[in-house]
Scaffold this active site. Structure first.
Site, PDB file in Angstrom:
ATOM      1  N   SER A  42       0.827  -1.214   0.000  1.00 31.87           N
ATOM      2  CA  SER A  42       0.000   0.000   0.000  1.00 31.87           C
ATOM      3  C   SER A  42       0.858   1.260   0.000  1.00 31.87           C
ATOM      4  O   SER A  42       0.441   2.308  -0.498  1.00 31.87           O
ATOM      5  CB  SER A  42      -0.920   0.024   1.221  1.00 31.87           C
ATOM      6  OG  SER A  42      -1.781  -1.077   1.208  1.00 31.87           O
ATOM      7  N   HIS A  61     -17.377   2.133   9.680  1.00 31.10           N
ATOM      8  CA  HIS A  61     -18.319   1.117  10.148  1.00 31.10           C
ATOM      9  C   HIS A  61     -18.173   1.110  11.668  1.00 31.10           C
ATOM     10  O   HIS A  61     -17.059   1.232  12.186  1.00 31.10           O
ATOM     11  CB  HIS A  61     -17.946  -0.243   9.539  1.00 31.10           C
ATOM     12  CG  HIS A  61     -18.776  -1.402  10.003  1.00 31.10           C
ATOM     13  ND1 HIS A  61     -20.140  -1.324  10.209  1.00 31.10           N
ATOM     14  CD2 HIS A  61     -18.426  -2.678  10.302  1.00 31.10           C
ATOM     15  CE1 HIS A  61     -20.589  -2.506  10.593  1.00 31.10           C
ATOM     16  NE2 HIS A  61     -19.568  -3.340  10.668  1.00 31.10           N
ATOM     17  N   GLU A 118     -25.817  -7.405   5.352  1.00 29.17           N
ATOM     18  CA  GLU A 118     -24.851  -8.265   4.641  1.00 29.17           C
ATOM     19  C   GLU A 118     -25.083  -9.744   4.950  1.00 29.17           C
ATOM     20  O   GLU A 118     -24.863 -10.594   4.096  1.00 29.17           O
ATOM     21  CB  GLU A 118     -23.403  -7.828   4.905  1.00 29.17           C
ATOM     22  CG  GLU A 118     -22.912  -7.974   6.318  1.00 29.17           C
ATOM     23  CD  GLU A 118     -21.697  -7.106   6.626  1.00 29.17           C
ATOM     24  OE1 GLU A 118     -21.422  -6.150   5.885  1.00 29.17           O
ATOM     25  OE2 GLU A 118     -21.029  -7.382   7.651  1.00 29.17           O
ATOM     26  N   GLU A 150     -29.907 -18.560 -15.688  1.00 24.49           N
ATOM     27  CA  GLU A 150     -31.197 -18.303 -15.072  1.00 24.49           C
ATOM     28  C   GLU A 150     -31.065 -17.745 -13.648  1.00 24.49           C
ATOM     29  O   GLU A 150     -31.726 -16.780 -13.299  1.00 24.49           O
ATOM     30  CB  GLU A 150     -31.986 -19.630 -15.054  1.00 24.49           C
ATOM     31  CG  GLU A 150     -33.460 -19.474 -15.007  1.00 24.49           C
ATOM     32  CD  GLU A 150     -33.985 -18.486 -16.045  1.00 24.49           C
ATOM     33  OE1 GLU A 150     -34.594 -17.512 -15.595  1.00 24.49           O
ATOM     34  OE2 GLU A 150     -33.797 -18.678 -17.267  1.00 24.49           O
TER      35      GLU A 150
HETATM   36  P1  NAD Z   1      -9.623  -3.498   3.158  1.00 16.12           P
HETATM   37  O1  NAD Z   1      -9.527  -4.899   3.615  1.00 16.12           O
HETATM   38  O2  NAD Z   1      -9.977  -3.230   1.746  1.00 16.12           O
HETATM   39  O3  NAD Z   1      -8.267  -2.717   3.355  1.00 16.12           O
HETATM   40  C1  NAD Z   1      -7.633  -2.491   4.509  1.00 16.12           C
HETATM   41  C2  NAD Z   1      -6.240  -1.895   4.291  1.00 16.12           C
HETATM   42  O4  NAD Z   1      -5.709  -1.759   5.606  1.00 16.12           O
HETATM   43  C3  NAD Z   1      -5.257  -2.785   3.535  1.00 16.12           C
HETATM   44  O5  NAD Z   1      -5.244  -2.513   2.170  1.00 16.12           O
HETATM   45  C4  NAD Z   1      -3.956  -2.374   4.174  1.00 16.12           C
HETATM   46  O6  NAD Z   1      -3.514  -1.149   3.611  1.00 16.12           O
HETATM   47  C5  NAD Z   1      -4.338  -2.098   5.612  1.00 16.12           C
HETATM   48  N1  NAD Z   1      -4.162  -3.210   6.573  1.00 16.12           N
HETATM   49  C6  NAD Z   1      -4.642  -4.469   6.478  1.00 16.12           C
HETATM   50  N2  NAD Z   1      -4.342  -5.192   7.573  1.00 16.12           N
HETATM   51  C7  NAD Z   1      -3.664  -4.349   8.383  1.00 16.12           C
HETATM   52  C8  NAD Z   1      -3.071  -4.500   9.652  1.00 16.12           C
HETATM   53  N3  NAD Z   1      -3.137  -5.657  10.326  1.00 16.12           N
HETATM   54  N4  NAD Z   1      -2.470  -3.426  10.186  1.00 16.12           N
HETATM   55  C9  NAD Z   1      -2.384  -2.257   9.520  1.00 16.12           C
HETATM   56  N5  NAD Z   1      -2.925  -2.062   8.314  1.00 16.12           N
HETATM   57  C10 NAD Z   1      -3.548  -3.086   7.756  1.00 16.12           C
HETATM   58  O7  NAD Z   1     -10.624  -2.764   4.160  1.00 16.12           O
HETATM   59  P2  NAD Z   1     -11.989  -2.032   3.801  1.00 16.12           P
HETATM   60  O8  NAD Z   1     -12.932  -3.024   3.214  1.00 16.12           O
HETATM   61  O9  NAD Z   1     -11.710  -0.772   3.072  1.00 16.12           O
HETATM   62  O10 NAD Z   1     -12.545  -1.700   5.245  1.00 16.12           O
HETATM   63  C11 NAD Z   1     -12.134  -0.564   5.981  1.00 16.12           C
HETATM   64  C12 NAD Z   1     -13.298  -0.082   6.816  1.00 16.12           C
HETATM   65  O11 NAD Z   1     -14.330   0.378   5.965  1.00 16.12           O
HETATM   66  C13 NAD Z   1     -13.933  -1.166   7.686  1.00 16.12           C
HETATM   67  O12 NAD Z   1     -14.332  -0.573   8.891  1.00 16.12           O
HETATM   68  C14 NAD Z   1     -15.141  -1.589   6.886  1.00 16.12           C
HETATM   69  O13 NAD Z   1     -16.174  -2.151   7.661  1.00 16.12           O
HETATM   70  C15 NAD Z   1     -15.551  -0.266   6.302  1.00 16.12           C
HETATM   71  N6  NAD Z   1     -16.405  -0.324   5.116  1.00 16.12           N
HETATM   72  C16 NAD Z   1     -15.995  -1.050   4.049  1.00 16.12           C
HETATM   73  C17 NAD Z   1     -16.757  -1.057   2.906  1.00 16.12           C
HETATM   74  C18 NAD Z   1     -16.271  -1.772   1.681  1.00 16.12           C
HETATM   75  O14 NAD Z   1     -16.863  -1.592   0.647  1.00 16.12           O
HETATM   76  N7  NAD Z   1     -15.229  -2.561   1.696  1.00 16.12           N
HETATM   77  C19 NAD Z   1     -17.977  -0.332   2.851  1.00 16.12           C
HETATM   78  C20 NAD Z   1     -18.350   0.441   3.961  1.00 16.12           C
HETATM   79  C21 NAD Z   1     -17.538   0.433   5.089  1.00 16.12           C
HETATM   80 MG    MG Z   2     -22.395  -2.771   4.378  1.00 11.14          MG
END
Ligand code: NAD
Ligand code: MG
Length: 334
Positions: free
Chosen positions: A52, A106, A193, A225
């Site tokens: 990243s 979230h 979800e 389908e």
């Molecule tokens: P993700 O899994 O896409 O990405 C997380 C990023 O965090 C990784 O790319 C990396 O850069 C970093 N990371 C991963 N593990 C790590 C660790 N152990 N320590 C430090 N950095 C780390 O996450 P996301 O889906 O974007 O989710 C982030 C937040 O957004 C969550 O709270 C999720 O519930 C919320 N959210 C996500 C979506 C969605 O579409 N994915 C929608 C609404 C809300």
């Molecule tokens: Mg959702």
């Protein structure tokens, strides 16, 4: 119900303020880029040397380790995966200045007590109702993904205005911003979800596919389908609700829907949905998921393997390969 417009959400509460975005995944990348393009001072906090880091750099953003990124930040957005947030928070908490805002996309960790911020920090939520990919793409074409916002702790008296300004800067106010609470966002998001979107819809597709193939029909026909055509229906629902779907399907489809649909999804389904909601509300689901992570995800991995080994995946891959316009890009939701 009040939907905040662009004019109402542009509170100016983040003008000239430094925003640290921790995590550069689905939401992190979209938020960081939109915030920067909206004129904010953004620094991305990710692990040194990880993939990243280079990605954020290549996107033209300032990058630092999480501990360095939070140091001068007025707002810290926690956009690492939910199950990593508590650990990341404890690593950086001491470096976050008094009066800063902690922002979540979230409410899971705050609502279920995994992160407890000191009383002199704002704790706010801005949750886009769509995948990060879309949050970015819509922003780029002058649109936005609607957002929910909430204030859990308002230490500075500016928590609300900060949340609105953030939702505005990522493009959410172009579509509308709705106020909620951490409890409501967390519980409805998990329910959606589990019961309807990721859980419910896919199980419905699989059961339909199994029913047809077990009865001897070709898997390719069953796939079209039960899986492929779902998109057409969902697009109609998204655009114009039940009414628009009814306008576009045949009279026979309508009669089948009205008389057979309630036999597939019946009161028993409603009963089980209420059980699932109860498990979310009383914290049983959260405990189970946290424990599963602590154990190294054995059950999650087993079930995932089973899901991906379903025959619909094999036939689906082959059929989708013929449709050159289907992109395989990443666009995660939930
Ligand atoms: P993700 O899994 O896409 O990405 C997380 C990023 O965090 C990784 O790319 C990396 O850069 C970093 N990371 C991963 N593990 C790590 C660790 N152990 N320590 C430090 N950095 C780390 O996450 P996301 O889906 O974007 O989710 C982030 C937040 O957004 C969550 O709270 C999720 O519930 C919320 N959210 C996500 C979506 C969605 O579409 N994915 C929608 C609404 C809300
Ligand atoms: Mg959702």
């Amino acid at each position: 119900m009040k939907l905040y417009s662009e004019a109402e959400a542009s509170t100016g509460a983040l003008d000239g303020k430094r925003i640290a975005v921790l995590g550069y995944g689905s939401q992190g990348r979209a938020h960081a880029r939109n915030l920067a393009d909206s004129g904010h001072d953004v620094v991305v906090g990710v692990r040194a040397g990880g993939p990243s880091w280079d990605k954020a750099r290549a996107d033209g953003l300032a990058v630092a380790t999480p501990a360095d990124a939070v140091r001068d930040a007025d707002l810290v957005a926690f956009l690492v995966p939910d199950m990593a947030q508590a650990a990341v928070y404890s690593d950086v908490a001491d470096g976050i200045k008094a009066g800063a805002a902690l922002l979540f996309a979230h409410g899971f960790n705050v609502h279920f007590g995994q992160i407890e911020a000191p009383a002199d920090r704002d704790v706010i939520l801005v949750a886009p109702k769509g995948p990060g990919d879309l949050v970015r793409r819509q922003y780029e074409i002058g649109r936005g993904v609607p957002c929910l916002f909430a204030v859990h702790q308002d230490a500075t008296g500016k928590g609300r205005d900060r949340a609105l300004a953030y939702a505005h800067a990522i493009g959410g106010s172009r579509a509308g911003v709705l106020e909620t609470t951490f409890a409501e966002e967390t519980e409805t998001d998990l329910f959606g979800e589990q019961a309807v979107l990721c859980g419910g819809a896919t199980e419905l597709v699989l059961k339909g596919f199994e029913t047809l193939t077990e009865a001897g029909y070709q898997p390719e026909v069953a796939y079209f389908e039960c899986m492929h055509e779902l998109k057409l229906i969902v697009d109609l629902l998204y655009e114009g609700g039940l009414e628009k779907m009814h306008e576009f399907v045949s009279e026979t489809a309508k009669y089948g829907d009205l008389t057979r649909g309630p036999r597939v999804i019946d009161e028993g389904t409603g009963e089980r949905m209420r059980e699932i909601l109860k498990e979310i509300q009383d914290g049983r689901f959260a405990r189970e998921w946290i424990e599963e992570n602590e154990k190294g995800l054995p059950e999650y991995n087993r079930l995932m393997e089973q899901d991906l080994a379903h025959p619909i995946e094999k036939v689906g891959r082959a059929l989708r390969a013929c449709m050159s316009w289907l992109k395989t890009g990443r666009a995660r939701a939930a």
